[in-house]
Design an enzyme around this catalytic site. Structure first.
Site, short mmCIF file in Angstrom:
data_model
loop_
_atom_site.label_atom_id
_atom_site.label_comp_id
_atom_site.label_asym_id
_atom_site.label_seq_id
_atom_site.Cartn_x
_atom_site.Cartn_y
_atom_site.Cartn_z
N CYS A 270 -11.27 -28.70 10.76
CA CYS A 270 -10.09 -27.97 10.29
C CYS A 270 -8.86 -28.88 10.40
CB CYS A 270 -9.88 -26.71 11.13
SG CYS A 270 -8.41 -25.77 10.68
N ASP B 84 -7.42 -7.75 1.55
CA ASP B 84 -6.44 -7.81 2.64
C ASP B 84 -7.12 -7.35 3.90
OD1 ASP B 84 -5.18 -5.03 3.82
OD2 ASP B 84 -6.12 -4.75 1.87
N CYS C 15 -5.64 -27.73 10.15
CA CYS C 15 -4.42 -26.97 10.43
C CYS C 15 -3.63 -27.64 11.56
CB CYS C 15 -4.75 -25.52 10.80
SG CYS C 15 -5.29 -25.25 12.51
N CYS D 210 -5.27 -27.47 15.06
CA CYS D 210 -6.44 -28.32 15.26
C CYS D 210 -6.08 -29.81 15.24
CB CYS D 210 -7.49 -28.01 14.19
SG CYS D 210 -8.29 -26.40 14.42
N ASP E 175 -2.85 8.14 -2.23
CA ASP E 175 -4.15 8.81 -2.20
C ASP E 175 -4.44 9.31 -0.80
OD1 ASP E 175 -4.51 6.32 -0.98
OD2 ASP E 175 -6.61 6.21 -1.58
N ASP F 232 0.86 -1.18 0.00
CA ASP F 232 0.00 0.00 0.00
C ASP F 232 0.90 1.24 0.00
OD1 ASP F 232 0.89 0.06 2.60
OD2 ASP F 232 -1.06 -0.25 3.51
N GLN G 198 -12.05 6.63 -4.57
CA GLN G 198 -12.50 7.25 -3.33
C GLN G 198 -13.84 7.95 -3.57
OE1 GLN G 198 -11.34 6.84 -0.37
NE2 GLN G 198 -9.21 6.17 -0.59
N GLY H 257 0.89 4.13 1.72
CA GLY H 257 1.13 4.94 2.90
C GLY H 257 0.02 5.94 3.17
N GLY H 258 -0.90 6.09 2.21
CA GLY H 258 -1.98 7.06 2.37
C GLY H 258 -2.84 6.80 3.59
N PHE H 259 -3.22 5.54 3.80
CA PHE H 259 -4.08 5.21 4.93
C PHE H 259 -3.37 5.44 6.25
CE2 PHE H 259 -5.80 2.27 8.11
CZ PHE H 259 -7.12 2.68 8.12
#
Length: 367
Positions: free
Chosen positions: A300, A262, A302, A305, A143, A89, A185, A91-93
Site C-alpha cells: 500500500c 456507500d 498511502c 503505510c 422511502d 440519502d 424495496q 432520511g428514510g433509513f
C-alpha cells in the site's frame, strides 16, 4: 445527469456518471460524510486519495446544523468545502433506525428528534425540499426501509407505501435539475422486489437503488435478493446498492451489475483499529502488533503505510490518540479507493473474472 455505460464483462459494468459537479467513474465507492464530513478526514485529503463523490445525510444535516445554516452558504458543497459530486440519502433509513421513537403514517413519519427531543414530521415532500436546499447532485426518494425480519404481508405493505412515497417524491422533485433515484424495496421476497422494481421503472427515475439489504439478514439472503433484483433494473441507468459493504461484498456486487456503493465500514472500522488490506483484516489493537516494524501493508502506498509502522499505529490506537484514527481512516479509504480502481481496470481489460479469483486468493492468505 447522464450515464454512459462504456463496457461490460460478464455482469460487471464500467461506466461514467456526468453530474452537476463533475464526472464520476463507475463502479464507484462513496465515503460516508454523515454530518457533512468524512470522520477524521479533510475534504482535501479525500480528494487527494482520489474519491470523486461523497454521500451525506439529509436527516442529520436537517437536524444539525439546520437548513438555514447550509442555505446561507449556498448549499452543502460550499458549506463543507467539497466541489465534487454529493449524493444525499433521503432520511428514510435514519427514521427506520429510531425504532419506537417514531410513528409511520401514510402522510409521513412523526418522531422525536434524537438531538433535543423536538417533535418532528418528515414527509416525501419535506425530504425533497431539504435535498433541494442542500443542492445534492443525486437525490434519493423518501422511502420506508423494510425491517428484517418481516413477514411477506409486512414487507408488501411497507414496499407499497414506499411506492406511493416514490410517486410523491417524484412530483415534489419537479423543477430540481439534479438527479433523482428510486429505491427498490420488498424485503427478502423476490415477488415483492419484482413488483417494486416494475413500478419504479414505470415512474422513470434517473437511477435505481436497491435498499433494505445489509439490515441484519443472513449473507445468503442478501446475495440471493441482489442476484435476483439487479438484472431487472434498466441497463442504461446507474444501479446503486445502499449501505454495502465489505471488500468481498463490493466485488460480488460488481459482478452482479452494481455501479455505486456507500458504507461506513472503512471509516467506522478504522476508528476501532480494524484495517483492510489485500490479505484481509488486521486488528491493530491486538498485542501481536506491538513490536511489528513493518507497514500496515507493504504493497500500500498511502501516507500511513509509507511513513509509519504497525507498532506505531498500534500504540496510537491503544493510547486513544487522534492521529491513530486519522491514519487508520486514511489507510482504509485508500484501500477502498484502490480496490475500486482495480475493479474498473479489470473490467476495462475484460479480465474481471481473473481479478475476482486473484482477489479471493490473496484475501485468504491472511496475516
Amino acid at each position: 445527469m447522464k450515464f454512459d455505460l462504456l463496457r461490460t464483462d460478464g455482469g460487471a459494468r464500467r461506466g461514467q456518471l456526468h453530474l452537476a459537479h463533475g464526472v464520476v467513474q463507475t463502479p464507484v465507492f462513496m465515503p460516508v460524510g454523515t454530518y457533512g464530513t468524512v470522520k477524521a478526514m479533510s475534504p482535501t485529503e479525500i480528494a487527494d486519495i482520489g474519491f470523486e463523490m461523497l454521500l451525506s445525510n439529509t436527516f442529520h444535516l436537517w437536524l444539525r446544523p439546520g437548513l438555514e445554516v447550509i442555505e446561507a452558504h449556498g448549499g452543502l458543497h460550499r458549506f463543507m468545502g467539497w466541489d465534487k459530486p454529493i449524493l444525499t440519502d433521503s432520511g428514510g433509513f435514519q427514521v427506520f433506525s429510531l425504532g419506537k421513537l417514531r410513528k409511520i403514517t401514510e402522510e409521513g413519519v412523526k418522531f422525536a428528534s434524537p438531538t433535543n427531543g423536538d417533535k418532528l414530521f418528515l414527509t416525501p415532500e419535506t425530504s425533497m425540499q431539504i435535498q433541494r436546499t442542500l443542492n445534492s447532485d443525486i437525490v434519493m426518494i423518501f422511502d420506508e426501509c423494510t425491517p428484517y425480519p418481516a413477514t411477506e404481508r409486512q414487507a408488501a405493505d411497507s414496499m407499497r407505501m414506499s411506492l406511493r412515497w416514490a410517486a410523491r417524491s417524484k412530483a415534489a422533485h419537479a423543477g430540481n435539475p439534479n438527479a433523482l433515484y428510486g429505491i427498490v424495496q420488498g424485503g427478502m421476497y423476490e415477488a415483492l422486489r419484482d413488483e417494486s422494481a416494475r413500478e419504479l421503472i414505470g415512474m422513470d427515475f434517473d437511477g435505481y437503488a436497491i435498499g433494505g439489504l445489509s439490515v441484519g439478514e443472513p449473507k445468503d439472503d442478501m446475495t440471493r435478493i441482489l442476484a435476483h433484483t439487479a438484472p431487472q433494473l434498466p441497463a442504461d441507468k446507474p444501479r446503486y446498492l445502499m449501505g454495502v459493504g465489505t471488500p468481498s461484498d463490493l466485488v460480488a456486487a460488481v459482478a452482479a451489475g452494481i455501479d455505486q456503493f456507500d458504507c461506513v465500514l472503512p471509516t467506522r472500522n478504522a476508528r476501532h483499529g480494524i484495517l483492510f488490506t489485500r490479505r484481509g483484516e488486521i486488528r491493530i489493537r491486538n498485542a501481536r502488533w506491538k513490536l511489528d516494524t513493518a507497514p500496515i501493508d507493504e504493497e500500500c502506498d498511502c501516507y500511513a503505510c509509507r511513513h509509519f509502522t504497525r507498532a506505531y499505529v498500534h500504540h496510537l490506537i491503544r493510547a486513544g490518540e487522534i492521529l491513530g484514527a486519522r491514519l487508520t481512516t486514511l489507510h482504509n479509504l485508500h484501500y477502498y479507493h484502490r480496490l475500486m480502481a482495480e475493479v474498473r481496470a479489470a473490467i476495462d481489460a475484460q479480465r474481471f473474472s481473473e481479478f475476482v479469483a486473484r482477489f479471493h486468493a490473496t484475501q485468504a492468505l491472511g496475516w
